[in-house]
Design an enzyme around this catalytic site. Sequence first.
Site, PDB file in Angstrom:
ATOM      1  N   ASN A 122      76.435  79.333 -20.322  1.00 14.17           N
ATOM      2  CA  ASN A 122      77.486  78.823 -21.198  1.00 14.17           C
ATOM      3  C   ASN A 122      77.043  78.913 -22.649  1.00 14.17           C
ATOM      4  O   ASN A 122      75.942  78.484 -22.997  1.00 14.17           O
ATOM      5  CB  ASN A 122      77.783  77.356 -20.856  1.00 14.17           C
ATOM      6  CG  ASN A 122      78.330  77.199 -19.450  1.00 14.17           C
ATOM      7  OD1 ASN A 122      79.251  77.913 -19.064  1.00 14.17           O
ATOM      8  ND2 ASN A 122      77.761  76.276 -18.690  1.00 14.17           N
ATOM      9  N   HIS A 164      71.978  79.535 -15.459  1.00 14.11           N
ATOM     10  CA  HIS A 164      72.085  78.803 -14.199  1.00 14.11           C
ATOM     11  C   HIS A 164      72.012  79.806 -13.043  1.00 14.11           C
ATOM     12  O   HIS A 164      72.610  80.887 -13.111  1.00 14.11           O
ATOM     13  CB  HIS A 164      73.444  78.103 -14.078  1.00 14.11           C
ATOM     14  CG  HIS A 164      73.727  77.061 -15.121  1.00 14.11           C
ATOM     15  ND1 HIS A 164      73.649  75.713 -14.856  1.00 14.11           N
ATOM     16  CD2 HIS A 164      74.126  77.168 -16.412  1.00 14.11           C
ATOM     17  CE1 HIS A 164      73.992  75.028 -15.941  1.00 14.11           C
ATOM     18  NE2 HIS A 164      74.293  75.894 -16.914  1.00 14.11           N
ATOM     19  N   HIS A 170      69.997  78.884 -21.558  1.00  5.90           N
ATOM     20  CA  HIS A 170      69.612  78.743 -20.149  1.00  5.90           C
ATOM     21  C   HIS A 170      70.574  79.522 -19.277  1.00  5.90           C
ATOM     22  O   HIS A 170      71.766  79.612 -19.575  1.00  5.90           O
ATOM     23  CB  HIS A 170      69.563  77.279 -19.713  1.00  5.90           C
ATOM     24  CG  HIS A 170      70.765  76.458 -20.088  1.00  5.90           C
ATOM     25  ND1 HIS A 170      70.962  75.990 -21.367  1.00  5.90           N
ATOM     26  CD2 HIS A 170      71.829  76.033 -19.360  1.00  5.90           C
ATOM     27  CE1 HIS A 170      72.094  75.293 -21.408  1.00  5.90           C
ATOM     28  NE2 HIS A 170      72.642  75.321 -20.201  1.00  5.90           N
ATOM     29  N   GLU A 207      76.130  72.199 -22.901  1.00  4.58           N
ATOM     30  CA  GLU A 207      75.670  70.834 -23.202  1.00  4.58           C
ATOM     31  C   GLU A 207      74.308  70.829 -23.879  1.00  4.58           C
ATOM     32  O   GLU A 207      74.058  70.011 -24.760  1.00  4.58           O
ATOM     33  CB  GLU A 207      75.557  70.017 -21.909  1.00  4.58           C
ATOM     34  CG  GLU A 207      76.882  69.710 -21.248  1.00  4.58           C
ATOM     35  CD  GLU A 207      76.680  69.057 -19.879  1.00  4.58           C
ATOM     36  OE1 GLU A 207      75.553  68.615 -19.585  1.00  4.58           O
ATOM     37  OE2 GLU A 207      77.659  69.019 -19.118  1.00  4.58           O
ATOM     38  N   VAL A 208      73.426  71.685 -23.424  1.00  3.30           N
ATOM     39  CA  VAL A 208      72.056  71.670 -23.938  1.00  3.30           C
ATOM     40  C   VAL A 208      71.860  72.886 -24.848  1.00  3.30           C
ATOM     41  O   VAL A 208      72.036  74.032 -24.406  1.00  3.30           O
ATOM     42  CB  VAL A 208      71.029  71.703 -22.782  1.00  3.30           C
ATOM     43  CG1 VAL A 208      69.610  71.709 -23.344  1.00  3.30           C
ATOM     44  CG2 VAL A 208      71.231  70.506 -21.856  1.00  3.30           C
ATOM     45  N   ARG A 254      64.709  72.934 -11.392  1.00  2.00           N
ATOM     46  CA  ARG A 254      65.963  72.523 -10.750  1.00  2.00           C
ATOM     47  C   ARG A 254      66.801  71.679 -11.698  1.00  2.00           C
ATOM     48  O   ARG A 254      66.269  70.835 -12.430  1.00  2.00           O
ATOM     49  CB  ARG A 254      65.672  71.754  -9.450  1.00  2.00           C
ATOM     50  CG  ARG A 254      65.028  72.656  -8.416  1.00  2.00           C
ATOM     51  CD  ARG A 254      64.902  72.013  -7.049  1.00  2.00           C
ATOM     52  NE  ARG A 254      64.076  72.854  -6.191  1.00  2.00           N
ATOM     53  CZ  ARG A 254      64.524  73.897  -5.495  1.00  2.00           C
ATOM     54  NH1 ARG A 254      65.818  74.199  -5.537  1.00  2.00           N
ATOM     55  NH2 ARG A 254      63.700  74.628  -4.764  1.00  2.00           N
ATOM     56  N   ASP A 255      68.108  71.941 -11.657  1.00  2.00           N
ATOM     57  CA  ASP A 255      69.047  71.194 -12.495  1.00  2.00           C
ATOM     58  C   ASP A 255      69.072  69.730 -12.050  1.00  2.00           C
ATOM     59  O   ASP A 255      69.077  69.428 -10.857  1.00  2.00           O
ATOM     60  CB  ASP A 255      70.442  71.817 -12.376  1.00  2.00           C
ATOM     61  CG  ASP A 255      71.379  71.340 -13.465  1.00  2.00           C
ATOM     62  OD1 ASP A 255      71.729  72.151 -14.347  1.00  2.00           O
ATOM     63  OD2 ASP A 255      71.769  70.154 -13.442  1.00  2.00           O
ATOM     64  N   ILE A 256      69.122  68.833 -13.025  1.00  2.67           N
ATOM     65  CA  ILE A 256      69.101  67.393 -12.729  1.00  2.67           C
ATOM     66  C   ILE A 256      70.405  66.934 -12.080  1.00  2.67           C
ATOM     67  O   ILE A 256      70.446  65.899 -11.416  1.00  2.67           O
ATOM     68  CB  ILE A 256      68.826  66.602 -14.036  1.00  2.67           C
ATOM     69  CG1 ILE A 256      68.214  65.243 -13.743  1.00  2.67           C
ATOM     70  CG2 ILE A 256      70.079  66.476 -14.896  1.00  2.67           C
ATOM     71  CD1 ILE A 256      67.634  64.559 -14.967  1.00  2.67           C
TER      72      ILE A 256
HETATM   73  P1  DGP Z   1      75.248  73.614 -19.745  1.00  5.68           P
HETATM   74  O1  DGP Z   1      76.598  72.937 -19.645  1.00  5.68           O
HETATM   75  O2  DGP Z   1      75.331  75.062 -19.373  1.00  5.68           O
HETATM   76  O3  DGP Z   1      74.591  73.392 -21.106  1.00  5.68           O
HETATM   77  O4  DGP Z   1      74.326  72.936 -18.635  1.00  5.68           O
HETATM   78  C1  DGP Z   1      73.255  72.088 -18.921  1.00  5.68           C
HETATM   79  C2  DGP Z   1      72.628  71.689 -17.601  1.00  5.68           C
HETATM   80  O5  DGP Z   1      71.404  71.045 -17.867  1.00  5.68           O
HETATM   81  C3  DGP Z   1      73.456  70.715 -16.777  1.00  5.68           C
HETATM   82  O6  DGP Z   1      73.809  71.352 -15.526  1.00  5.68           O
HETATM   83  C4  DGP Z   1      72.543  69.523 -16.532  1.00  5.68           C
HETATM   84  C5  DGP Z   1      71.176  70.052 -16.907  1.00  5.68           C
HETATM   85  N1  DGP Z   1      70.286  69.072 -17.514  1.00  5.68           N
HETATM   86  C6  DGP Z   1      70.550  68.292 -18.590  1.00  5.68           C
HETATM   87  N2  DGP Z   1      69.494  67.514 -18.885  1.00  5.68           N
HETATM   88  C7  DGP Z   1      68.541  67.835 -17.968  1.00  5.68           C
HETATM   89  C8  DGP Z   1      67.207  67.375 -17.769  1.00  5.68           C
HETATM   90  O7  DGP Z   1      66.668  66.515 -18.473  1.00  5.68           O
HETATM   91  N3  DGP Z   1      66.529  67.938 -16.726  1.00  5.68           N
HETATM   92  C9  DGP Z   1      67.087  68.890 -15.916  1.00  5.68           C
HETATM   93  N4  DGP Z   1      66.332  69.363 -14.934  1.00  5.68           N
HETATM   94  N5  DGP Z   1      68.327  69.351 -16.093  1.00  5.68           N
HETATM   95  C10 DGP Z   1      69.042  68.823 -17.105  1.00  5.68           C
END
Ligand code: DGP
Length: 122
Positions: A91, A106, A104, A99-100, A32-34
Site C-alpha cells: 500500500n 505483505h 513493506h 498505515e506504517v 509476521r504481521d501483528i
Molecule cells: P499497511 O496498511 O499496508 O501500512 O499495513 C501495515 C501493517 O503493519 C498492518 O497489517 C499491521 C502491521 N503492524 C503495525 N504495527 C505493527 C507492529 O508493531 N508489529 C507488527 N509485526 N506488525 C505491525
Amino acid sequence: MAYDENNIFAKIIRGEIPCDKVYEDDHALAFRDINPQAPTHVLVIPKGPYVSSDDFTEKASDAEIAGLMRAVGKVARDLGTVADGYRMLSNHGRDAHQEVPHFHIHIFAGKNLGRMIKPVDS
Ligand code: DGP
C-alpha cells in the site's frame, strides 16, 4: 514525505521493538504481521529508510531492490506457500490505506484469498 526515523518498522529494524522474525539478510527483514489477515501474513521490508513503494522505486539502489524482491520470493517459498498460492501486496498513500510509513510488502497465504479487490461499482 520525509522518512520518519521513529516509525514502528524503523524501531523493529533497530531492535527496539520485538517482532516474530521469519527471515533476515543484508537488505531485508521479514516478520509476521501483528494483525494477520490470513493464516499466513508476513511483512517483508527493506532495511533502508524508504517511506513507501514510490520512495523505494525512485531512490533505492538496484542491489536493494533486487535484495528485497529476492527476499519476498525466498520467504514465500520457505513458508510453503508456493504450491497453493500467495498474494503479495503493498500500500502506498492515503487511498491505499498505508498505515506504517516504511515500505513493506505483505505476503498473504494459507486460504483462498478471493478476488484481488472489489469491482469499481460495488
Ligand atoms: P499497511 O496498511 O499496508 O501500512 O499495513 C501495515 C501493517 O503493519 C498492518 O497489517 C499491521 C502491521 N503492524 C503495525 N504495527 C505493527 C507492529 O508493531 N508489529 C507488527 N509485526 N506488525 C505491525
